[in-house]
Design an enzyme around this catalytic site. Structure first.
Site, PDB file in Angstrom:
ATOM      1  CD1 TRP A  21      -2.616   1.575   0.110  1.00 45.83           C
ATOM      2  CD2 TRP A  21      -2.778   1.558   2.376  1.00 45.83           C
ATOM      3  NE1 TRP A  21      -2.985   2.308   0.364  1.00 45.83           N
ATOM      4  CE2 TRP A  21      -3.468   2.535   2.042  1.00 45.83           C
ATOM      5  CE3 TRP A  21      -2.012   0.872   3.862  1.00 45.83           C
ATOM      6  CZ2 TRP A  21      -4.566   3.025   2.776  1.00 45.83           C
ATOM      7  CZ3 TRP A  21      -3.879   1.820   4.963  1.00 45.83           C
ATOM      8  CH2 TRP A  21      -4.067   2.395   4.693  1.00 45.83           C
ATOM      9  CE1 TYR A  56      -4.060  -1.141  -0.859  1.00 48.26           C
ATOM     10  CE2 TYR A  56      -2.846  -2.665  -0.591  1.00 48.26           C
ATOM     11  CZ  TYR A  56      -3.819  -2.113   0.025  1.00 48.26           C
ATOM     12  OH  TYR A  56      -4.107  -3.071   1.150  1.00 48.26           O
ATOM     13  CD  GLN A 172      -4.983  -8.307   3.270  1.00 43.15           C
ATOM     14  OE1 GLN A 172      -4.589  -7.203   2.977  1.00 43.15           O
ATOM     15  NE2 GLN A 172      -4.364  -9.360   2.389  1.00 43.15           N
ATOM     16  CG  LEU A 203       4.879  -3.264  12.076  1.00 44.88           C
ATOM     17  CD1 LEU A 203       6.014  -2.231  11.355  1.00 44.88           C
ATOM     18  CD2 LEU A 203       5.610  -4.075  12.404  1.00 44.88           C
ATOM     19  NE  ARG A 224       2.365   7.752   8.860  1.00 49.81           N
ATOM     20  CZ  ARG A 224       3.009   7.098   9.183  1.00 49.81           C
ATOM     21  NH1 ARG A 224       4.089   6.683   9.399  1.00 49.81           N
ATOM     22  NH2 ARG A 224       4.032   8.088   8.571  1.00 49.81           N
ATOM     23  CB  ALA A 277       9.248  -1.849   4.467  1.00 45.06           C
ATOM     24  CD  GLN A 282      10.476   1.803   7.113  1.00 42.50           C
ATOM     25  OE1 GLN A 282       9.068   2.051   6.102  1.00 42.50           O
ATOM     26  NE2 GLN A 282      10.193   2.814   7.974  1.00 42.50           N
TER      27      GLN A 282
HETATM   28  N1  LIG Z   1      -6.811  -5.047   3.521  1.00 39.37           N
HETATM   29  C1  LIG Z   1      -6.946  -4.275   4.171  1.00 39.37           C
HETATM   30  O1  LIG Z   1      -8.304  -3.525   4.067  1.00 39.37           O
HETATM   31  C2  LIG Z   1      -5.840  -3.365   4.415  1.00 39.37           C
HETATM   32  C3  LIG Z   1      -5.677  -2.404   4.841  1.00 39.37           C
HETATM   33  C4  LIG Z   1      -4.538  -1.988   5.547  1.00 39.37           C
HETATM   34  C5  LIG Z   1      -3.481  -2.095   5.278  1.00 39.37           C
HETATM   35  N2  LIG Z   1      -3.580  -3.772   4.266  1.00 39.37           N
HETATM   36  C6  LIG Z   1      -2.402  -3.851   3.769  1.00 39.37           C
HETATM   37  O2  LIG Z   1      -1.155  -3.831   4.874  1.00 39.37           O
HETATM   38  C7  LIG Z   1      -0.268  -3.447   4.996  1.00 39.37           C
HETATM   39  C8  LIG Z   1       0.364  -3.184   5.896  1.00 39.37           C
HETATM   40  O3  LIG Z   1      -0.274  -2.112   6.773  1.00 39.37           O
HETATM   41  P1  LIG Z   1       0.241  -0.589   7.271  1.00 39.37           P
HETATM   42  O4  LIG Z   1       0.849  -0.227   5.895  1.00 39.37           O
HETATM   43  O5  LIG Z   1      -1.469   0.016   7.083  1.00 39.37           O
HETATM   44  O6  LIG Z   1       0.595  -0.625   8.324  1.00 39.37           O
HETATM   45  P2  LIG Z   1       2.268  -0.830   9.027  1.00 39.37           P
HETATM   46  O7  LIG Z   1       2.891  -2.075   8.591  1.00 39.37           O
HETATM   47  O8  LIG Z   1       1.688  -1.701  10.731  1.00 39.37           O
HETATM   48  O9  LIG Z   1       2.889   0.227   8.902  1.00 39.37           O
HETATM   49  C9  LIG Z   1       3.805   0.576   8.261  1.00 39.37           C
HETATM   50  C10 LIG Z   1       4.694   1.788   8.327  1.00 39.37           C
HETATM   51  O10 LIG Z   1       5.407   1.816   9.603  1.00 39.37           O
HETATM   52  C11 LIG Z   1       6.523   2.530   9.606  1.00 39.37           C
HETATM   53  N3  LIG Z   1       8.001   1.134   9.686  1.00 39.37           N
HETATM   54  C12 LIG Z   1       7.474  -0.460   8.810  1.00 39.37           C
HETATM   55  N4  LIG Z   1       8.294  -1.008   9.262  1.00 39.37           N
HETATM   56  C13 LIG Z   1       9.323  -0.004   9.907  1.00 39.37           C
HETATM   57  C14 LIG Z   1      10.496  -0.750  10.650  1.00 39.37           C
HETATM   58  N5  LIG Z   1      11.202  -2.109  10.461  1.00 39.37           N
HETATM   59  N6  LIG Z   1      10.858  -0.018  11.503  1.00 39.37           N
HETATM   60  C15 LIG Z   1       9.939   1.515  11.988  1.00 39.37           C
HETATM   61  N7  LIG Z   1       9.344   1.468  11.269  1.00 39.37           N
HETATM   62  C16 LIG Z   1       8.801   1.112  10.345  1.00 39.37           C
HETATM   63  C17 LIG Z   1       6.351   2.800   8.349  1.00 39.37           C
HETATM   64  O11 LIG Z   1       5.994   4.055   8.148  1.00 39.37           O
HETATM   65  P3  LIG Z   1       7.185   5.228   8.737  1.00 39.37           P
HETATM   66  O12 LIG Z   1       8.019   5.616   7.908  1.00 39.37           O
HETATM   67  O13 LIG Z   1       6.466   6.993   8.229  1.00 39.37           O
HETATM   68  O14 LIG Z   1       6.777   5.280  10.018  1.00 39.37           O
HETATM   69  C18 LIG Z   1       5.479   2.008   7.342  1.00 39.37           C
HETATM   70  O15 LIG Z   1       5.155   2.969   6.085  1.00 39.37           O
HETATM   71  C19 LIG Z   1       0.098  -2.465   3.465  1.00 39.37           C
HETATM   72  O16 LIG Z   1       1.020  -1.693   2.639  1.00 39.37           O
HETATM   73  C20 LIG Z   1      -1.677  -3.158   2.919  1.00 39.37           C
HETATM   74  O17 LIG Z   1      -0.947  -4.664   1.768  1.00 39.37           O
HETATM   75  C21 LIG Z   1      -4.283  -4.027   3.903  1.00 39.37           C
END
Ligand SMILES: NC(=O)c1ccc[n+]([C@@H]2O[C@H](COP(=O)([O-])OP(=O)(O)OC[C@H]3O[C@@H](n4cnc5c(N)ncnc54)[C@H](OP(=O)(O)O)[C@@H]3O)[C@@H](O)[C@H]2O)c1
Length: 316
Positions: A21, A56, A172, A203, A224, A277, A282
């Site tokens: 995403w 996305y 999911q 995360l 966010r 990431a 990351q």
């Molecule tokens: N099915 C659905 O409805 C749905 C909804 C949401 C997401 N998703 C899927 O789930 C995936 C992940 O969810 P998400 O993107 O919402 O949130 P997440 O994975 O919980 O958080 C991602 C964010 O955390 C930070 N981050 C990631 N790895 C890190 C690390 N090792 N150390 C420090 N900061 C780190 C980055 O932001 P910063 O660098 O800006 O801090 C990154 O953009 C998405 O890419 C998507 O594929 C699906």
């Protein structure tokens, strides 16, 4: 990297996937070269599961993935592409039209895992209409497996009832140390029915890492800025949990992200986190969440601390 089997299939997937995403305006990785570096790092580390969605970046994420797979010379069989069709595209004919476009963007002739992104809340498409279209795509060889995203158990049951030749392999859902509602019904349901759980926002969009201050969260310009987790009354509590995550990270000589993801996979073997990431570091960090486990006492400490949270989504 550790691997597991997706649902009841024989498809081998990495225990940690990559969420894509981030390849959109919503999160900000809109430069193809950057996205390619992120994907390259994931493949180098043995991550073979990439989660995207048609919505996305309105196709940008799928396009970047399709192009990167070609540019990086990744063999199609070596990657498992998980994509999703939005709840608005679920009229019978639209399902085929949307998948045809997705295949084009991904530069492939099949999708490994196609999920319904969310139930058709305001278009009133009958459940069996779109489920039968998905089943037909599997029978015709355009899709290998299907799943449901953000569906409650009752609707997942109804959707499965419509299928005659195949079953749902994946649910999911949102699942992280802060938001654990899925433990009540969805995770037990997946465990009982031989399904995998792709855990999204594993995360808590970074909240659980304690990397942002209260001043930082007020300046967010991305997705966010509207997320209830980053409203003061919630985030103040999350910071306390994040402090414990950081202490654990020091104790285990791991990073906060590795602790937070390791806790999730410790909860159940059906859970596959798909962290997003924004850079290769990351990805590398998140890939290091496997190959070891928190001990029972530390897992429980985090469990208890997270259960004390009183998150509200009523923030206005
Ligand atoms: N099915 C659905 O409805 C749905 C909804 C949401 C997401 N998703 C899927 O789930 C995936 C992940 O969810 P998400 O993107 O919402 O949130 P997440 O994975 O919980 O958080 C991602 C964010 O955390 C930070 N981050 C990631 N790895 C890190 C690390 N090792 N150390 C420090 N900061 C780190 C980055 O932001 P910063 O660098 O800006 O801090 C990154 O953009 C998405 O890419 C998507 O594929 C699906």
């Amino acid at each position: 990297m550790e691997y597991t089997i997706l649902g009841s299939t024989d498809l081998k997937v990495s225990r940690i996937g990559l969420g894509a995403w981030q390849f959109s305006n919503t999160w900000g990785v809109t430069d193809y070269e950057k996205a390619k570096e992120i994907l390259a790092k994931a493949f180098e580390l043995g991550i073979n599961l990439v989660d995207t969605a048609m919505i996305y970046g309105r196709g940008m994420s799928e396009q970047f993935i399709g192009k990167a797979l070609k540019d990086l010379g990744v063999k199609r069989d070596d990657v498992v592409i998980s994509t999703k069709i939005p709840g608005e595209f679920l009229a019978y004919n639209d399902v085929f039209k949307a998948v045809d476009r997705s295949l084009k963007r991904l530069q492939t002739d099949y999708i490994d895992l196609l999920q319904v992104h969310w139930p058709p809340c305001w278009h009133n498409h009958p459940t069996c209409e779109y489920m039968k279209a998905l089943e037909r795509l599997v029978v015709l060889g355009k899709v290998d497996y299907i799943g449901l995203s953000d569906f409650p158990v009752e609707l997942a049951e109804a959707a499965r009832y419509c299928l005659s030749r195949i079953d749902i392999e994946v649910l999911q859902i949102r699942y992280n140390l802060v938001e654990r509602q899925a433990e009540k019904e969805l995770i037990p349901y997946a465990e009982e029915n031989d399904m995998s759980i792709l855990a999204w926002s594993p995360l808590a969009k970074g909240a659980v890492l304690g990397k942002y201050t209260l001043e930082d969260i007020e300046k967010f310009q991305d997705v966010r800025s509207n997320d209830p987790l980053f409203k003061k009354e919630n985030y103040e509590q999350i910071i306390e949990l994040a402090n414990l995550v950081k202490q654990m990270a020091e104790k285990y000589e791991k990073t906060p992200a590795q602790i937070a993801l390791n806790w999730l996979i410790g909860y159940s073997d059906v859970i596959i986190p798909i962290p997003g990431a924004k850079n290769p570091q990351q990805v590398e960090d998140n890939a290091g969440a496997v190959g070891w486990r928190l001990n029972y006492d530390d897992w429980r400490l985090l469990d208890e601390a997270s259960k004390k949270l009183r998150i509200t989504y009523v923030t206005w």
